[in-house]
Design a protein around this motif. Structure first.
Motif, PDB file in Angstrom:
ATOM      1  N   LEU A  16       6.661  -2.601  -4.756  1.00  0.00           N
ATOM      2  CA  LEU A  16       7.016  -3.953  -4.314  1.00  0.00           C
ATOM      3  C   LEU A  16       8.281  -3.887  -3.482  1.00  0.00           C
ATOM      4  O   LEU A  16       9.133  -3.030  -3.714  1.00  0.00           O
ATOM      5  CB  LEU A  16       7.311  -4.861  -5.522  1.00  0.00           C
ATOM      6  N   THR A  17       8.434  -4.816  -2.558  1.00  0.00           N
ATOM      7  CA  THR A  17       9.733  -5.009  -1.925  1.00  0.00           C
ATOM      8  C   THR A  17      10.557  -5.879  -2.868  1.00  0.00           C
ATOM      9  O   THR A  17      10.011  -6.492  -3.805  1.00  0.00           O
ATOM     10  CB  THR A  17       9.611  -5.729  -0.565  1.00  0.00           C
ATOM     11  N   ALA A  18      11.840  -5.974  -2.625  1.00  0.00           N
ATOM     12  CA  ALA A  18      12.693  -6.833  -3.455  1.00  0.00           C
ATOM     13  C   ALA A  18      12.203  -8.276  -3.416  1.00  0.00           C
ATOM     14  O   ALA A  18      12.136  -8.942  -4.458  1.00  0.00           O
ATOM     15  CB  ALA A  18      14.144  -6.731  -2.985  1.00  0.00           C
ATOM     16  N   ASP A  35       0.847  -1.186   0.000  1.00  0.00           N
ATOM     17  CA  ASP A  35       0.000   0.000   0.000  1.00  0.00           C
ATOM     18  C   ASP A  35       0.887   1.241   0.000  1.00  0.00           C
ATOM     19  O   ASP A  35       1.887   1.297   0.716  1.00  0.00           O
ATOM     20  CB  ASP A  35      -0.906   0.037   1.236  1.00  0.00           C
ATOM     21  N   ALA A  36       0.511   2.244  -0.783  1.00  0.00           N
ATOM     22  CA  ALA A  36       1.318   3.467  -0.915  1.00  0.00           C
ATOM     23  C   ALA A  36       1.564   4.145   0.429  1.00  0.00           C
ATOM     24  O   ALA A  36       2.637   4.711   0.642  1.00  0.00           O
ATOM     25  CB  ALA A  36       0.653   4.436  -1.884  1.00  0.00           C
ATOM     26  N   ASP A  37       0.609   4.054   1.355  1.00  0.00           N
ATOM     27  CA  ASP A  37       0.802   4.720   2.648  1.00  0.00           C
ATOM     28  C   ASP A  37       1.877   4.044   3.504  1.00  0.00           C
ATOM     29  O   ASP A  37       2.326   4.594   4.503  1.00  0.00           O
ATOM     30  CB  ASP A  37      -0.512   4.835   3.415  1.00  0.00           C
ATOM     31  N   GLN A  38       2.328   2.858   3.107  1.00  0.00           N
ATOM     32  CA  GLN A  38       3.408   2.163   3.814  1.00  0.00           C
ATOM     33  C   GLN A  38       4.778   2.466   3.205  1.00  0.00           C
ATOM     34  O   GLN A  38       5.785   1.989   3.691  1.00  0.00           O
ATOM     35  CB  GLN A  38       3.177   0.647   3.780  1.00  0.00           C
ATOM     36  N   VAL A  39       4.799   3.263   2.155  1.00  0.00           N
ATOM     37  CA  VAL A  39       6.031   3.580   1.434  1.00  0.00           C
ATOM     38  C   VAL A  39       6.479   4.993   1.822  1.00  0.00           C
ATOM     39  O   VAL A  39       5.658   5.913   1.841  1.00  0.00           O
ATOM     40  CB  VAL A  39       5.798   3.504  -0.095  1.00  0.00           C
ATOM     41  N   CYS A  81      16.320  -0.186  -9.049  1.00  0.00           N
ATOM     42  CA  CYS A  81      17.520   0.647  -9.089  1.00  0.00           C
ATOM     43  C   CYS A  81      18.315   0.348  -7.816  1.00  0.00           C
ATOM     44  O   CYS A  81      18.117  -0.701  -7.206  1.00  0.00           O
ATOM     45  CB  CYS A  81      17.166   2.128  -9.216  1.00  0.00           C
ATOM     46  N   ARG A  82      19.183   1.228  -7.407  1.00  0.00           N
ATOM     47  CA  ARG A  82      19.990   0.978  -6.215  1.00  0.00           C
ATOM     48  C   ARG A  82      19.155   0.956  -4.940  1.00  0.00           C
ATOM     49  O   ARG A  82      19.262   0.055  -4.128  1.00  0.00           O
ATOM     50  CB  ARG A  82      21.086   2.031  -6.088  1.00  0.00           C
ATOM     51  N   SER A  83      18.305   2.000  -4.750  1.00  0.00           N
ATOM     52  CA  SER A  83      17.613   2.151  -3.471  1.00  0.00           C
ATOM     53  C   SER A  83      16.110   2.379  -3.587  1.00  0.00           C
ATOM     54  O   SER A  83      15.438   2.512  -2.578  1.00  0.00           O
ATOM     55  CB  SER A  83      18.219   3.328  -2.705  1.00  0.00           C
ATOM     56  N   GLY A  84      15.574   2.461  -4.784  1.00  0.00           N
ATOM     57  CA  GLY A  84      14.147   2.677  -4.977  1.00  0.00           C
ATOM     58  C   GLY A  84      13.759   4.083  -5.371  1.00  0.00           C
ATOM     59  O   GLY A  84      12.596   4.343  -5.674  1.00  0.00           O
ATOM     60  N   VAL A  85      14.697   5.007  -5.412  1.00  0.00           N
ATOM     61  CA  VAL A  85      14.369   6.391  -5.756  1.00  0.00           C
ATOM     62  C   VAL A  85      14.205   6.553  -7.272  1.00  0.00           C
ATOM     63  O   VAL A  85      13.197   7.097  -7.744  1.00  0.00           O
ATOM     64  CB  VAL A  85      15.422   7.374  -5.190  1.00  0.00           C
TER      65      VAL A  85
END
Length: 189
Positions: free
Chosen positions: A34-36, A18-22, A123-127
């Motif tokens: 998604l998580t890895a 859920d977007a609110d958990q990101v 990517c490296r970190s999700g950004v």
């Protein structure tokens, strides 16, 4: 396999966060996170129906390795021929890949997929994958997922590993990766 037990009895795409958990800085305009571990599970559950793209720079893949489940390396940013240092940012500057969307579209066609099929970006970190999934969504991709913890994960905020990317991510989850790169997956412009 490590993920084999996770797959038993699970629906194919029940993995999105859920977007609110990101964290806000990693919330994608596509709304698909998604998580890895979830990305690996999704790809393994139906490998021919999910396109998995590493969007890091070629130098990152070369020196740090890449997930073996990735279908292609398609940098969203890369280093120009003459690297330029940014004192303000404390890093070498990268330039955008003007063919990024077209490159992804081409790889979808090669895989027999369409813009309605899932595309996972890491990517490296999700950004960067956060931003890139929004770009793909803007261009009509219906399922452009970002891996919020990326290949190397987030930096530890305290303790002996403070500042090191040890918190989460593909490598820290011990998901399959290699320094040996598959030439068929590499980006050549």
């Amino acid at each position: 396999s490590v993920l084999g037990s996770v797959l038993v009895g699970m629906p194919l795409f029940a993995w999105a966060i859920d977007a609110d958990q990101v964290p806000e800085a990693k919330r994608a305009a596509s709304g698909l996170h998604l998580t890895a571990t979830e990305a690996a599970t999704m790809k393994l559950a139906n490998p021919s129906k999910v396109l998995f793209i590493d969007i890091r720079a070629r130098a990152e893949a070369m020196y740090l390795g890449m997930p073996t489940l990735v279908d292609h390396l398609v940098p969203v940013l890369d280093f120009p021929e003459m690297w330029e240092w940014s004192a303000d940012q404390g890093e070498y500057l990268q330039q955008g890949n003007p063919h990024f969307v077209a490159d992804i579209e081409q790889r979808l066609r090669q895989a027999g997929l369409t813009k309605n099929d899932p595309v996972i970006l890491i990517c490296r970190s999700g950004v960067r994958s956060n931003s890139a999934s929004g770009v793909l969504a803007f261009h009509g991709f219906k399922q452009a997922y970002t891996v919020v913890d990326g290949y190397e994960g987030d930096k530890a905020l305290s303790g002996p590993e403070k500042g090191q990317r040890t918190v989460n991510g593909w490598k820290n989850a011990k998901l399959p990766w290699s320094y040996k790169l598959d030439s068929k997956k590499m980006y050549v412009d």
